[in-house]
Design a protein around this motif. Structure first.
Motif, short mmCIF file in Angstrom:
data_model
loop_
_atom_site.label_atom_id
_atom_site.label_comp_id
_atom_site.label_asym_id
_atom_site.label_seq_id
_atom_site.Cartn_x
_atom_site.Cartn_y
_atom_site.Cartn_z
N TYR A 42 40.84 43.18 42.24
CA TYR A 42 39.83 44.17 42.59
C TYR A 42 40.30 45.15 43.65
O TYR A 42 39.82 46.26 43.75
CB TYR A 42 38.53 43.49 43.03
N TRP A 43 41.27 44.74 44.47
CA TRP A 43 41.76 45.57 45.58
C TRP A 43 42.98 46.39 45.21
O TRP A 43 43.47 47.17 46.03
CB TRP A 43 42.08 44.69 46.78
N CYS A 44 43.49 46.25 44.01
CA CYS A 44 44.72 46.94 43.59
C CYS A 44 44.37 48.24 42.86
O CYS A 44 43.88 48.21 41.73
CB CYS A 44 45.54 46.01 42.69
N ILE A 48 42.89 49.11 38.98
CA ILE A 48 41.60 49.76 38.76
C ILE A 48 41.78 51.00 37.89
O ILE A 48 41.01 51.24 36.96
CB ILE A 48 40.94 50.12 40.12
N VAL A 49 42.81 51.77 38.18
CA VAL A 49 43.09 52.98 37.40
C VAL A 49 43.36 52.63 35.93
O VAL A 49 42.97 53.37 35.02
CB VAL A 49 44.28 53.76 38.02
N MET A 50 44.01 51.49 35.68
CA MET A 50 44.36 51.11 34.30
C MET A 50 43.19 50.52 33.51
O MET A 50 43.27 50.42 32.29
CB MET A 50 45.51 50.09 34.33
N VAL A 69 42.06 39.41 33.62
CA VAL A 69 42.11 38.26 34.51
C VAL A 69 42.41 38.75 35.93
O VAL A 69 43.45 39.35 36.17
CB VAL A 69 43.21 37.26 34.07
N ASP A 70 41.47 38.50 36.84
CA ASP A 70 41.70 38.81 38.25
C ASP A 70 42.54 37.68 38.84
O ASP A 70 42.13 36.51 38.80
CB ASP A 70 40.35 38.92 38.99
N VAL A 71 43.72 38.02 39.33
CA VAL A 71 44.66 37.00 39.80
C VAL A 71 44.11 36.21 40.99
O VAL A 71 44.54 35.07 41.22
CB VAL A 71 46.04 37.60 40.15
N ILE A 86 51.07 43.00 40.33
CA ILE A 86 49.93 43.53 39.58
C ILE A 86 49.92 45.04 39.68
O ILE A 86 50.38 45.59 40.68
CB ILE A 86 48.58 42.94 40.08
N PRO A 87 49.47 45.69 38.64
CA PRO A 87 49.02 45.08 37.39
C PRO A 87 50.20 44.59 36.55
O PRO A 87 51.28 45.17 36.56
CB PRO A 87 48.30 46.22 36.68
#
Length: 126
Positions: A42-44, A48-50, A69-71, A86-87
């Protein structure tokens, strides 16, 4: 919150624990569907852009299961698949990883999934 709502309305399935992961992977394997996974956080910002592009892919490739899947939420799955950055996008078939794309590269992601699908579904000589 709006991003999560968009994800719920898309063809991308959000995985929030190991049990749904196992269910979806087993189901796709049994039905012969490849799986494309977006390992994100959520913080990357690149993740988010992808999200939007990943949703577009899910709308294009109807015979592929798309998972997000959120790591940080599902650490054991990310660890098992050796996700180090990530991503990361992972293409699985038959329950096994077939290809991995690290970074936010829409063109490369589209190229790899297209090549995989066309190769997998190309007519075979008898």
């Amino acid at each position: 919150m709006k991003g999560q709502q968009q994800l719920k309305n898309s063809k991308v399935v959000k995985i929030d624990s190991r049990k749904p992961w196992e269910h979806h992977i087993t189901n796709a394997t049994n039905k012969g569907y490849p799986v494309m996974i977006h390992f994100s956080a959520y913080w990357c910002m690149p993740s988010i852009v992808m999200n939007h592009f990943f949703q577009q892919l899910a709308s294009t490739y109807h015979n592929v299961l798309f998972l997000n899947v959120d790591v940080d939420e599902v650490k054991e799955v990310a660890s098992k698949l050796k996700i180090k950055a990530i991503p990361t996008f992972c293409l699985m078939n038959g329950g096994a990883p077939m290809d991995k794309i690290v970074g936010a590269n829409p063109d490369e992601l589209r190229k790899r999934i297209s090549c995989f699908i066309h190769h997998k579904h190309s007519p075979k000589s008898v």
